[in-house]
Design a protein around this motif. Sequence first.
Motif, PDB file in Angstrom:
ATOM      1  N   ASP A 136      11.279 -16.926 -16.991  1.00 24.31           N
ATOM      2  CA  ASP A 136      12.227 -16.554 -15.935  1.00 24.31           C
ATOM      3  C   ASP A 136      12.699 -15.142 -16.186  1.00 24.31           C
ATOM      4  OD1 ASP A 136      12.084 -18.906 -14.562  1.00 24.31           O
ATOM      5  OD2 ASP A 136      13.807 -19.813 -15.602  1.00 24.31           O
ATOM      6  N   VAL A 137      12.457 -14.284 -15.229  1.00 20.62           N
ATOM      7  CA  VAL A 137      12.783 -12.872 -15.404  1.00 20.62           C
ATOM      8  C   VAL A 137      13.968 -12.502 -14.521  1.00 20.62           C
ATOM      9  CG1 VAL A 137      11.933 -10.504 -15.159  1.00 20.62           C
ATOM     10  CG2 VAL A 137      10.389 -12.316 -15.964  1.00 20.62           C
ATOM     11  N   ILE A 138      14.900 -11.726 -15.077  1.00 21.12           N
ATOM     12  CA  ILE A 138      16.030 -11.204 -14.301  1.00 21.12           C
ATOM     13  C   ILE A 138      15.830  -9.700 -14.169  1.00 21.12           C
ATOM     14  CG2 ILE A 138      18.533 -10.950 -14.221  1.00 21.12           C
ATOM     15  CD1 ILE A 138      18.522 -13.392 -16.279  1.00 21.12           C
ATOM     16  N   GLY A 139      15.812  -9.217 -12.959  1.00 21.03           N
ATOM     17  CA  GLY A 139      15.582  -7.804 -12.706  1.00 21.03           C
ATOM     18  C   GLY A 139      14.103  -7.505 -12.554  1.00 21.03           C
ATOM     19  N   PRO A 140      13.754  -6.220 -12.527  1.00 20.22           N
ATOM     20  CA  PRO A 140      14.654  -5.081 -12.696  1.00 20.22           C
ATOM     21  C   PRO A 140      15.292  -4.600 -11.379  1.00 20.22           C
ATOM     22  CG  PRO A 140      12.390  -4.298 -12.587  1.00 20.22           C
ATOM     23  CD  PRO A 140      12.330  -5.788 -12.425  1.00 20.22           C
ATOM     24  N   GLU A 141      16.608  -4.442 -11.435  1.00 19.49           N
ATOM     25  CA  GLU A 141      17.284  -3.760 -10.328  1.00 19.49           C
ATOM     26  C   GLU A 141      17.334  -2.264 -10.644  1.00 19.49           C
ATOM     27  OE1 GLU A 141      20.105  -5.536  -7.808  1.00 19.49           O
ATOM     28  OE2 GLU A 141      21.699  -4.122  -8.347  1.00 19.49           O
ATOM     29  N   LEU A 142      17.655  -1.953 -11.882  1.00 25.38           N
ATOM     30  CA  LEU A 142      17.422  -0.626 -12.453  1.00 25.38           C
ATOM     31  C   LEU A 142      16.465  -0.876 -13.625  1.00 25.38           C
ATOM     32  CD1 LEU A 142      21.044   0.912 -12.409  1.00 25.38           C
ATOM     33  CD2 LEU A 142      19.109   1.520 -10.936  1.00 25.38           C
ATOM     34  N   PRO A 143      16.017   0.146 -14.348  1.00 25.90           N
ATOM     35  CA  PRO A 143      14.996  -0.078 -15.381  1.00 25.90           C
ATOM     36  C   PRO A 143      15.481  -0.858 -16.612  1.00 25.90           C
ATOM     37  CG  PRO A 143      14.879   2.171 -14.537  1.00 25.90           C
ATOM     38  CD  PRO A 143      16.157   1.585 -14.026  1.00 25.90           C
ATOM     39  N   LEU A 144      15.746  -2.125 -16.431  1.00 27.55           N
ATOM     40  CA  LEU A 144      16.174  -3.016 -17.499  1.00 27.55           C
ATOM     41  C   LEU A 144      15.681  -4.418 -17.136  1.00 27.55           C
ATOM     42  CD1 LEU A 144      19.806  -3.035 -18.999  1.00 27.55           C
ATOM     43  CD2 LEU A 144      18.268  -4.998 -19.067  1.00 27.55           C
ATOM     44  N   VAL A 145      15.025  -5.066 -18.068  1.00 28.18           N
ATOM     45  CA  VAL A 145      14.434  -6.381 -17.807  1.00 28.18           C
ATOM     46  C   VAL A 145      14.994  -7.390 -18.796  1.00 28.18           C
ATOM     47  CG1 VAL A 145      12.268  -7.700 -17.763  1.00 28.18           C
ATOM     48  CG2 VAL A 145      12.306  -5.306 -16.981  1.00 28.18           C
ATOM     49  N   ALA A 146      15.482  -8.505 -18.286  1.00 30.45           N
ATOM     50  CA  ALA A 146      15.903  -9.596 -19.159  1.00 30.45           C
ATOM     51  C   ALA A 146      15.029 -10.802 -18.841  1.00 30.45           C
ATOM     52  CB  ALA A 146      17.380  -9.930 -18.930  1.00 30.45           C
ATOM     53  N   ALA A 147      14.741 -11.607 -19.851  1.00 31.22           N
ATOM     54  CA  ALA A 147      13.905 -12.770 -19.610  1.00 31.22           C
ATOM     55  C   ALA A 147      14.287 -13.892 -20.563  1.00 31.22           C
ATOM     56  CB  ALA A 147      12.429 -12.413 -19.788  1.00 31.22           C
ATOM     57  N   ASP A 148      14.217 -15.096 -20.034  1.00 28.01           N
ATOM     58  CA  ASP A 148      14.615 -16.278 -20.783  1.00 28.01           C
ATOM     59  C   ASP A 148      13.459 -16.714 -21.676  1.00 28.01           C
ATOM     60  OD1 ASP A 148      15.759 -18.513 -21.711  1.00 28.01           O
ATOM     61  OD2 ASP A 148      15.855 -19.563 -19.794  1.00 28.01           O
ATOM     62  N   LEU A 149      13.269 -16.001 -22.784  1.00 20.93           N
ATOM     63  CA  LEU A 149      12.204 -16.370 -23.707  1.00 20.93           C
ATOM     64  C   LEU A 149      12.696 -17.497 -24.592  1.00 20.93           C
ATOM     65  CD1 LEU A 149      10.813 -13.871 -22.650  1.00 20.93           C
ATOM     66  CD2 LEU A 149      10.008 -13.442 -24.972  1.00 20.93           C
ATOM     67  N   SER A 150      11.987 -18.625 -24.544  1.00 23.39           N
ATOM     68  CA  SER A 150      12.516 -19.798 -25.213  1.00 23.39           C
ATOM     69  C   SER A 150      12.276 -19.782 -26.715  1.00 23.39           C
ATOM     70  CB  SER A 150      11.918 -21.064 -24.593  1.00 23.39           C
ATOM     71  OG  SER A 150      10.509 -20.936 -24.546  1.00 23.39           O
ATOM     72  N   ILE A 151      11.389 -18.908 -27.190  1.00 24.41           N
ATOM     73  CA  ILE A 151      11.158 -18.885 -28.635  1.00 24.41           C
ATOM     74  C   ILE A 151      12.218 -18.042 -29.337  1.00 24.41           C
ATOM     75  CG2 ILE A 151       8.687 -19.372 -28.744  1.00 24.41           C
ATOM     76  CD1 ILE A 151       8.282 -16.280 -28.618  1.00 24.41           C
ATOM     77  N   PRO A 152      12.667 -18.497 -30.533  1.00 24.38           N
ATOM     78  CA  PRO A 152      13.664 -17.715 -31.274  1.00 24.38           C
ATOM     79  C   PRO A 152      12.960 -16.558 -31.982  1.00 24.38           C
ATOM     80  CG  PRO A 152      13.086 -19.684 -32.492  1.00 24.38           C
ATOM     81  CD  PRO A 152      12.221 -19.682 -31.272  1.00 24.38           C
ATOM     82  N   MET A 153      12.646 -15.516 -31.216  1.00 23.62           N
ATOM     83  CA  MET A 153      11.671 -14.552 -31.688  1.00 23.62           C
ATOM     84  C   MET A 153      12.208 -13.272 -32.278  1.00 23.62           C
ATOM     85  SD  MET A 153      11.703 -12.615 -28.514  1.00 23.62           S
ATOM     86  CE  MET A 153      13.457 -12.640 -28.560  1.00 23.62           C
ATOM     87  N   THR A 154      13.522 -13.096 -32.268  1.00 18.33           N
ATOM     88  CA  THR A 154      13.951 -11.753 -32.672  1.00 18.33           C
ATOM     89  C   THR A 154      13.622 -11.412 -34.123  1.00 18.33           C
ATOM     90  OG1 THR A 154      16.139 -12.704 -32.796  1.00 18.33           O
ATOM     91  CG2 THR A 154      15.713 -11.237 -30.952  1.00 18.33           C
ATOM     92  N   THR A 155      13.677 -12.384 -35.036  1.00 17.05           N
ATOM     93  CA  THR A 155      13.375 -12.085 -36.441  1.00 17.05           C
ATOM     94  C   THR A 155      11.932 -11.620 -36.604  1.00 17.05           C
ATOM     95  OG1 THR A 155      14.892 -13.853 -37.008  1.00 17.05           O
ATOM     96  CG2 THR A 155      13.539 -12.963 -38.794  1.00 17.05           C
ATOM     97  N   GLU A 156      10.985 -12.399 -36.012  1.00 15.75           N
ATOM     98  CA  GLU A 156       9.582 -12.020 -36.118  1.00 15.75           C
ATOM     99  C   GLU A 156       9.350 -10.638 -35.513  1.00 15.75           C
ATOM    100  OE1 GLU A 156      10.744 -14.860 -35.137  1.00 15.75           O
ATOM    101  OE2 GLU A 156       9.608 -16.545 -35.969  1.00 15.75           O
ATOM    102  N   LEU A 157       9.949 -10.404 -34.364  1.00 17.09           N
ATOM    103  CA  LEU A 157       9.753  -9.111 -33.717  1.00 17.09           C
ATOM    104  C   LEU A 157      10.339  -7.981 -34.568  1.00 17.09           C
ATOM    105  CD1 LEU A 157      10.471 -10.035 -29.987  1.00 17.09           C
ATOM    106  CD2 LEU A 157       8.258  -9.420 -30.995  1.00 17.09           C
ATOM    107  N   ARG A 158      11.503  -8.221 -35.159  1.00 15.36           N
ATOM    108  CA  ARG A 158      12.106  -7.202 -36.040  1.00 15.36           C
ATOM    109  C   ARG A 158      11.188  -6.891 -37.201  1.00 15.36           C
ATOM    110  NH1 ARG A 158      17.409  -5.528 -35.560  1.00 15.36           N
ATOM    111  NH2 ARG A 158      17.324  -4.586 -37.622  1.00 15.36           N
ATOM    112  N   ASP A 159      10.540  -7.945 -37.743  1.00 17.35           N
ATOM    113  CA  ASP A 159       9.629  -7.717 -38.859  1.00 17.35           C
ATOM    114  C   ASP A 159       8.468  -6.815 -38.447  1.00 17.35           C
ATOM    115  OD1 ASP A 159      11.213  -9.237 -40.430  1.00 17.35           O
ATOM    116  OD2 ASP A 159       9.955 -11.029 -40.377  1.00 17.35           O
ATOM    117  N   ARG A 160       8.108  -6.865 -37.209  1.00 14.80           N
ATOM    118  CA  ARG A 160       7.036  -5.986 -36.729  1.00 14.80           C
ATOM    119  C   ARG A 160       7.599  -4.655 -36.236  1.00 14.80           C
ATOM    120  NH1 ARG A 160       2.158  -8.985 -36.242  1.00 14.80           N
ATOM    121  NH2 ARG A 160       1.246  -7.347 -34.940  1.00 14.80           N
ATOM    122  N   GLY A 161       8.884  -4.412 -36.502  1.00 19.79           N
ATOM    123  CA  GLY A 161       9.456  -3.102 -36.197  1.00 19.79           C
ATOM    124  C   GLY A 161      10.154  -3.014 -34.851  1.00 19.79           C
TER     125      GLY A 161
END
Lengths: 349, 349
Positions: A290-315
């Motif tokens: 489920d994607v919210i926007g973009p109304e201006l250049p910003l995209v939010a999305a309901d990603l169900s995986i708790p992914m921020t740690t893994e993504l941080r590890d990849r920089g």
Amino acid sequence: MQRAEPQSFERVLSSMCTEPHPTARKAAERFLATNPGDPGTYETVADLEREAVERLGTIAGLGDPAGYVTSGGTEANVQAIRIARNRGDTDDPNVVAPEHAHFSFTKAAELLGVELRTAPATDYRADMDAMTHLADDDTVAVVGVAGTTEYGYVDPIPAVADLADAVGALCHVDAAWGGFYLPFTDHDWHFGHADVDTLTIDPHKVGQAAVPAGGLLARSPDLLDELAIDTPYLESRSQVTLTGTRSGAGVASAVAAMDALWRDGYRETYERAMGNAEWLAEQLDVRGHDVIGPELPLVAADLSIPMTTELRDRGWRVSKTGSGEMRVVCMPHVTRSMLRSFVADLDWY
Amino acid sequence: MQRAEPQSFERVLSSMCTEPHPTARKAAERFLATNPGDPGTYETVADLEREAVERLGTIAGLGDPAGYVTSGGTEANVQAIRIARNRGDTDDPNVVAPEHAHFSFTKAAELLGVELRTAPATDYRADMDAMTHLADDDTVAVVGVAGTTEYGYVDPIPAVADLADAVGALCHVDAAWGGFYLPFTDHDWHFGHADVDTLTIDPHKVGQAAVPAGGLLARSPDLLDELAIDTPYLESRSQVTLTGTRSGAGVASAVAAMDALWRDGYRETYERAMGNAEWLAEQLDVRGHDVIGPELPLVAADLSIPMTTELRDRGWRVSKTGSGEMRVVCMPHVTRSMLRSFVADLDWY
């Protein structure tokens, strides 16, 4: 300082700051040792500040603007609420804002002893019925956001201004992030579109100036007079800023960035950023998010995986909205190829 | 930006800012595009900020200090008063300060809805009888200045702290300017000398960091908790600063300056500056002027000629005290030969 490396922007998708334009960086370096807070001593940078305000007025639909270069959007928002509080004729002042107003309004309310009343939003924009319900005789400011921090949406600014007018309050618009994208859209957001009193617009965000360069604009100089504090032992008479000593680097780089980029450069920046945001939204959508926007250049999305740690590890630097959606801010430094790598990394998990 | 030249420091005698140390300038340029206000995204500069606070604590007699790098002395003073207000158990808070306290305390009082009570000074230092007379159960902070803006004098900080203790208020010391000169004097001014709760000490003044790099130190982290505002959509949880986005340049250059100059470099700076101030005081004295100071490297003198316009025309930047004395701040960029030229120009009139 060899041991520490500054953050590279190569994988930053979370920030509303960006790499300064090369001309802006050069100007910041030249003016590093000046202080626009002491205009009697540092005259050149004081002149530059007047130019910066003039240019910001042009962008925000205001001829002959009052205002100054702040440390950022927080200072500009705090000062706008301070103007409203000092101008208001009440011992129990309140401010009405949509719930998605930036947390600097919470800070302003706490600092200034003002009650912050936040109204629920509808479809990520200020709900004017809910806002109207909260406003009363003690309301000193009604706030609209043009480019929200979480979703990049734009409140109905003319209706916000009408409500402010109806209750005898000031209308403040927070376009800290949106202000350099909005001129290339059809949104009504500025002094020329509605009876706005004060407006926040930050050169150091999409304007591509160096930090610290925020902007506070006011329709008339008497609004700024509400902020004046006498300054003995400076060569100038009084000071309206929240901070005292200020960075000349921010002021000089704001002028340099606007000289270099207004108007065509910012238009190209907007079109590229919006194209990127639409591309990312499409990629997430086809993957079933489920994607919210973009109304201006910003995209939010309901990603169900708790992914921020893994993504941080990849920089990757991404952040989440208050409701937990992943949030990607398409700043000028964010390229299509960055987003392609990012989507590929998302696919990997 | 070729058309505008930044102020050269060659004839600046009025400012409490100075030319940054070369290493500090280089660090500022490298970290121009980072934001310590968003430590989740900009980790390196967040680490540097912890180092900056650690080093400031060492200078100000405080092991394991709490604090942060502010936009300048004004923010640090405002925040100290905000801590005291929020901690105080009264609906009608007041702050007791000597009359020579910096105008940022007036700004703080106006912002925060706190009454500022200022006591007359005796011999340019806080008069403890007058201060005591003003303090009562509603006093939330008692302020002492270690290096006043106008005369460079040092209040009796242990007595200020005792008064704060006696009325159950916090003790705040403003060493924004004096903090990097005082370690080489016999004055009692810091956390190690008295029961000080919060202290302002600015790397971007005598510390020779680039603007904006002020410093707020607190004896314990719970004092800073009084300032915390929740920050949704940042990767960090809360924020204690007055501004939001902040300059990584200031933080990085503060660490670089302190690495380069603490302790011997600052000692040499102090000795040279104090020697210059004493020389200037002597020159003015033999010419028959009433001279105030130097207690720290700042000289004020009752020059009866209305000379600032003529001096400005010759490029000099000097300022006056509230009582009208000429005031010369002996910052690190002020050399003996500058002062010789200045005295020669004074003789010419």
